[in-house]
Design an enzyme around this catalytic site. Structure first.
Site, PDB file in Angstrom:
ATOM      1  N   ASP A 267       0.165   7.013  10.844  1.00 20.60           N
ATOM      2  CA  ASP A 267      -0.238   5.614  10.780  1.00 20.60           C
ATOM      3  C   ASP A 267       0.681   4.800   9.872  1.00 20.60           C
ATOM      4  O   ASP A 267       0.965   5.209   8.737  1.00 20.60           O
ATOM      5  CB  ASP A 267      -1.685   5.541  10.264  1.00 20.60           C
ATOM      6  CG  ASP A 267      -2.217   4.131  10.185  1.00 20.60           C
ATOM      7  OD1 ASP A 267      -2.385   3.518  11.248  1.00 20.60           O
ATOM      8  OD2 ASP A 267      -2.447   3.643   9.064  1.00 20.60           O
TER       9      ASP A 267
ATOM     10  N   GLU B  61       3.899   5.319  13.858  1.00 18.02           N
ATOM     11  CA  GLU B  61       3.633   3.897  14.058  1.00 18.02           C
ATOM     12  C   GLU B  61       4.444   3.156  13.005  1.00 18.02           C
ATOM     13  O   GLU B  61       4.195   3.300  11.808  1.00 18.02           O
ATOM     14  CB  GLU B  61       2.157   3.565  13.885  1.00 18.02           C
ATOM     15  CG  GLU B  61       1.878   2.079  14.082  1.00 18.02           C
ATOM     16  CD  GLU B  61       0.578   1.603  13.458  1.00 18.02           C
ATOM     17  OE1 GLU B  61       0.096   0.535  13.871  1.00 18.02           O
ATOM     18  OE2 GLU B  61       0.054   2.269  12.552  1.00 18.02           O
TER      19      GLU B  61
END
Length: 585
Positions: free
Chosen positions: A251, A288
């Site tokens: 993330d 990401e």
């Protein structure tokens, strides 16, 4: 059994065994093993199922920073788990590389009404029939409360108890492998949640040297950072080794601020590669990143971070702006004709271009002679792009079924590694909204007020924005599986299945050479060229679209109008709004 913890600044450390009236306290000794700053002791009678917590300098007992389970919540004692206890049956599983696979983003807590791994397992055959290759599970690391997105985790090594805990997660992965499905796990290393984060009581897990949107940064390059980096890398490797996970989605890695000689991502990439060799199966890291820089997917040996693949939000933004006409926020730069064509051939639109949303020139151009499309994930929806809207609208809430079907055809038959968001495949009617379940009333009220204030600045009234703390917000976000039997939803599901099957059966659709992709784009028409195939999309302007010669074959079509697309001579005749997949002669 030896119990140990890293607490480099502590004067004393005790371990508290048991719970309730059956509590025993044992002092730990500073041993500097396995590394400096560690405390430990051999404790008799400790085994799987034992509750324990650590007290630093006489303070309240706290969960283990490496706790494998928090059965009584993130504020309570940890539980000893034997990783070898689960009876795996996936000996024949050889793994799956993330690149080019069909991903399916799944939130366990809303995938089924029960919100557990066991219930999700009962729906895996649906994913197999759809054509999914990789099930990407949103974060499972324990957070405060029974319900949440998973990005407020505070115990990165522990599996959320309301989902079923570590044994249930292992069973889920085993069941996926039995069906030929790989598993990717979303991991959050850039911050911890606001409730139950006791790491700072043990050591310098955070630093004021850098800032992040969530406060103090995770300490990757300050005093004590070597152990914090080890805590992150050991966590990642544990999912691969102990839970047989095939890929990790990392993330918001742009928030992992690290000025060390070697970035923690590169360190993790090297260690993951070594473990992959040891285990004899591919292990993937998918980042990401908001940086729009292919350095993420450049090998460590060539000066990169060594990720297997990375999300490409520009693909989403280009599709979303084209199909919806929205131009607010970061969609402002994606509305001009040609943006989709640029993104589908270069992976990033903001690649040395001005970003009005950021107020600066952003990104770097991808060398398409080196990097292929499969190193970038493309998608029409994600948990972020749906859930971060005020009321959690899916793309199907914003578009006609035909436009949604057109978006699916473009990215599923495009050059990228495709990813679906759960329920997208049948145009699910349920929204996916932001929800929490913090027990602390002050924290819960702050979260509710913050959410409503954020969207109030954009014209939404407090009554319109769902309260994250209201249990109904989570309930409204649960997929409605009964919809699969309804004609409109069944039609969309058949469309997705046909697109994925075509992608799988025709090798040109798995060719990720971005230089071989061509897109013709006007304000109301898009034609995607993939070898002899054309994906033709009309957005308000019908008519004949030239195919360059006669003998073409219409393979798939979707339209709202009573007139379906059809091949006529050397052209495909399109309604005002429709999508057709054609094989040219």
């Amino acid at each position: 059994m030896r119990l140990q913890v890293w607490a480099p600044g502590a004067r004393t450390v005790d371990v508290v065994i048991g719970s309730g009236s059956e509590v025993q306290t044992h002092p730990l000794s500073r041993s500097d093993s396995p590394r400096p700053g560690w405390w430990g002791a051999e404790i008799d009678g400790v085994g799987a199922g034992t509750r324990y917590a650590f007290s630093v300098d006489g303070g309240d007992p706290r969960p283990d920073p490496r706790s494998a389970a928090q059965p009584d919540g993130v504020h309570a004692a940890s539980e000893v788990v034997d990783p070898a206890a689960f009876g795996w049956t996936d000996e024949g599983w050889s793994g799956r590389d993330a690149r080019g696979a069909v991903f399916y983003e799944l939130h366990v807590g809303t995938f089924t009404p029960q919100g557990t791994f066991a219930a999700a397992t009962g729906r895996l055959d649906h994913l197999v029939e759809l054509g999914v290759d990789v099930v990407e599970v949103l974060p499972v690391s324990a957070w405060d409360g029974p319900h949440g997105w998973g990005y407020d985790g505070v115990a990165p090594y522990a599996v959320q108890n309301s989902y079923g805990g570590p044994a249930a997660f292992a069973a889920f992965v085993d069941a996926c492998h039995a069906r030929g499905l790989a598993v990717a796990l979303d991991c959050v290393y850039n911050h911890l949640g606001p409730s139950g984060n006791y790491l700072a009581e043990f050591g310098p897990y955070f630093t004021d040297k850098h800032d992040t949107p969530w406060g103090a940064a995770v300490n990757l390059d300050d005093e004590g950072s070597l152990e914090v980096r080890r805590w992150i890398c050991d966590n990642a490797l544990r999912w691969f080794r102990d839970f047989h996970v095939d890929a990790l989605r990392l993330d918001a890695v742009h928030a992992l601020v690290d000025d060390s000689e070697q970035h923690v991502l590169a360190q993790l990439a090297e260690e993951t590669a070594a473990l992959s060799t040891e285990l004899g199966r591919p292990l993937s890291l998918v980042a990401e990143s908001d940086l729009n820089d292919a350095v993420m997917v450049t090998p460590v040996a060539d000066g990169g971070q060594g990720m297997t693949a990375q999300w490409a939000d520009d693909v989403h933004h280009a599709l979303h702006a084209l199909l919806t006409g929205e131009r607010q926020g970061y969609y402002a730069d994606f509305g001009e004709p040609g943006v989709l064509a640029t993104t589908f051939t270069e992976a990033f639109f903001h690649a040395g271009r001005w970003s009005s949303f950021r107020g600066e020139t952003w990104g770097k151009k991808v060398d398409t002679s080196v990097h292929g499309g499969h190193e970038f994930l493309g998608y029409l929806q994600t948990h972020d792009q749906v859930g971060n809207r005020a009321v959690g609208e899916r793309i199907g809430h914003l578009l006609s079924p035909t436009r949604a079907a057109a978006g699916a055809a473009l990215y599923l038959l495009g050059p990228f590694t495709p990813m679906l968001f759960m329920g997208e495949e049948w145009n699910a009617s349920s929204p996916w909204q932001f929800f929490t379940s913090f027990a602390d009333p002050e924290l819960g009220e702050a979260v509710s007020k913050g959410r409503r204030s954020e969207f109030g600045e954009h014209g939404w009234s407090a009554e319109e924005v769902p309260d994250p703390q209201d249990p109904a917000t989570r309930e409204n976000s649960v997929l409605r599986w009964s919809e699969l039997g309804e004609p409109d939803h069944a039609r969309m599901l058949a469309w997705y299945r046909d697109l994925i099957a075509l992608r799988r059966n025709e090798s040109v659709f798995t060719d990720d050479d971005l230089r071989a992709v061509r897109v013709e784009q006007t304000e109301k028409r898009v034609v995607l060229h993939r070898g002899p195939f054309r994906v033709v999309v009309t957005l308000g302007e019908g008519g004949d679209v030239d195919l360059g010669g006669e003998g073409a074959e219409l393979l798939l079509a979707f339209a709202d109008a009573t007139v379906e697309p059809q091949v006529v001579g050397g052209a495909v005749r399109m309604p005002a709004e429709g999508v057709a997949v054609v094989r040219t002669a």
